[in-house]
Design a protein around this motif. Structure first.
Motif, PDB file in Angstrom:
ATOM      1  N   ILE A   1      -3.066   8.948  -2.682  1.00  0.00           N
ATOM      2  CA  ILE A   1      -3.084   7.832  -3.635  1.00  0.00           C
ATOM      3  C   ILE A   1      -4.125   6.797  -3.188  1.00  0.00           C
ATOM      4  O   ILE A   1      -4.902   6.290  -3.988  1.00  0.00           O
ATOM      5  N   ASP A   2      -4.158   6.509  -1.872  1.00  0.00           N
ATOM      6  CA  ASP A   2      -5.146   5.544  -1.360  1.00  0.00           C
ATOM      7  C   ASP A   2      -6.574   6.019  -1.600  1.00  0.00           C
ATOM      8  O   ASP A   2      -7.434   5.246  -2.007  1.00  0.00           O
TER       9      ASP A   2
ATOM     10  N   THR B   1       3.184   7.561  -9.040  1.00  0.00           N
ATOM     11  CA  THR B   1       2.024   7.056  -8.303  1.00  0.00           C
ATOM     12  C   THR B   1       2.012   5.524  -8.270  1.00  0.00           C
ATOM     13  O   THR B   1       1.631   4.936  -7.264  1.00  0.00           O
TER      14      THR B   1
ATOM     15  N   GLN C   1       1.946   3.683  -4.794  1.00  0.00           N
ATOM     16  CA  GLN C   1       0.727   2.915  -4.514  1.00  0.00           C
ATOM     17  C   GLN C   1       1.099   1.595  -3.823  1.00  0.00           C
ATOM     18  O   GLN C   1       0.371   1.093  -2.977  1.00  0.00           O
TER      19      GLN C   1
ATOM     20  N   GLN D   1      -6.144   0.472  -4.149  1.00  0.00           N
ATOM     21  CA  GLN D   1      -5.190  -0.611  -4.428  1.00  0.00           C
ATOM     22  C   GLN D   1      -5.667  -1.547  -5.528  1.00  0.00           C
ATOM     23  O   GLN D   1      -4.934  -2.426  -5.954  1.00  0.00           O
TER      24      GLN D   1
ATOM     25  N   LYS E   1       0.727  -1.324   0.000  1.00  0.00           N
ATOM     26  CA  LYS E   1       0.000   0.000   0.000  1.00  0.00           C
ATOM     27  C   LYS E   1       0.757   1.378   0.000  1.00  0.00           C
ATOM     28  O   LYS E   1       1.950   1.412  -0.002  1.00  0.00           O
TER      29      LYS E   1
END
Ligand code: HEM
Length: 319
Positions: free
Chosen positions: A156-157, A279, A283, A162, A151
């Motif tokens: 980004i989350d 990213t 990620q 994911q 993660k």
């Protein structure tokens, strides 16, 4: 090129005739000899600019070079007088390989046609069956395989999560990530002195006449660190590209790709790659330095035509 910065003439404030040609005669009486090495190549025009203002002339051997420093002067030349400042300087070090071919080093009609053709090819490539974005996404996934799984950072989350790969349209919803990437490019200042230009005809600039063919060095470094355009020009700070409330803030002094008619032809591709690679890695991984961040030395290994970043060791931790 290095020894070329040896003899320095100039003076906006010297009160001599405002004609560029007159300077050479008069200013032989006000020569400054400045020893420089490749590590001081970029600090040198910055120091001269503090003394002589944003526009001055140096001599590379017997060749006059007009140096432009700071956002205003560079914009006035490359954007407001784009046609006049769009020529490419003759560079003996690369001439042996390029012979005036290729977009970067071409001039006149050959350059115009090559640039148009290359832009069309890049655009068509983007619109092809497999778009540029998909190719970069695929490459980013290959890059991941070199590390492996889990993660990342909160923006980004929230926006990507994911379960899917990052896409370029995510960028508009990720102002902080976008600001970080801009700040990395601003701070790393990859091509500090641009690729030299020439003026394509006799050109009036700030009251001076610059003869056709004179070399122009727009010092991009001084634009990227212009104190009138950035809150903290000398330190790394993504807030340089953020509004108070966290929205992304555009800044026309963001010129790592230069500006005007010679602006980097690969800008859109490079920016897409930077966003998707950055990213995709964050990620899946947390990147940790091996020392306190304030102790990391970010001084470039080389500081000449290009700034080469130093080598870093870091821990790549699956999230
Ligand atoms: C982060 C990556 C990159 C940076 C910082 C960068 C920066 C620059 C700069 C400063 C120039 C000189 C502009 C001027 O003369 O004023 C330039 C020109 C150019 N760049 Fe890039 N570039 C990058 C990536 C790319 C990529 C990926 C491509 C190819 C797809 C590319 C193709 C070119 C070409 C063809 C020119 C010459 C344009 C002309 O003379 O008309 N660049 N780039």
């Amino acid at each position: 090129m290095v020894s070329g910065f040896g003899r320095v003439f100039w003076g906006r404030g010297l009160g001599v005739g405002r004609n560029f040609r007159l300077f050479f005669v008069f200013l032989t009486f006000s020569v400054e000899l400045v020893p420089i090495s490749h590590s001081t190549l970029i600090t040198f025009p910055v120091q001269l600019s503090a003394k002589y203002g944003p526009v001055f002339t140096v001599y590379f051997g017997s060749k006059p070079i007009v140096v432009l420093c700071g956002h205003e002067a560079v914009k006035e030349a490359l954007v407001d007088q784009a046609e006049e400042f769009s020529g490419r300087a003759h560079m003996p070090t690369v001439e042996k390989n390029f012979h005036g071919f290729g977009v970067v080093f071409a001039n006149g009609e050959r350059w115009r046609q090559l640039r148009r053709f290359s832009l069309t090819v890049l655009r068509n490539f983007g619109m092809g069956k497999k778009s540029i974005e998909e190719r970069i996404q695929e490459e980013a996934q290959f890059l991941l395989e070199a590390f492996r799984e889990t993660k990342g950072d909160s923006e980004i989350d929230q926006v990507i999560g994911q379960s899917r790969v990052p896409a370029i349209e995510d960028r508009s919803q990720m102002p902080y990530t976008d600001a970080v990437i801009h700040e990395i490019q601003r701070f790393s200042d990859l091509i500090p002195m641009d690729v030299p230009h020439i003026v394509t005809r006799d050109t009036q600039f700030r009251g001076y006449t610059i003869p056709q063919g004179t070399e122009i060095y727009p010092i991009l470094s001084t634009v990227l660190r212009d104190p009138s355009k950035f809150k903290t020009p000398e330190s790394f700070n993504p807030r340089n590209f953020l509004e108070e409330m966290g929205q992304f803030r555009k800044n026309d002094a963001f010129v790592p790709f230069s500006s005007g008619k010679r602006i980097c032809l690969g800008e859109a591709l490079a920016r897409m790659e930077l966003f998707l690679f950055f990213t995709t890695i964050l990620q899946r991984f947390t990147l940790k330095p091996l020392m306190a961040p304030e102790d990391i030395d970010t001084k470039p290994l080389e500081n000449g035509f290009a700034k080469i970043p130093p080598f870093y060791q870091l821990c790549v931790v699956p999230r």
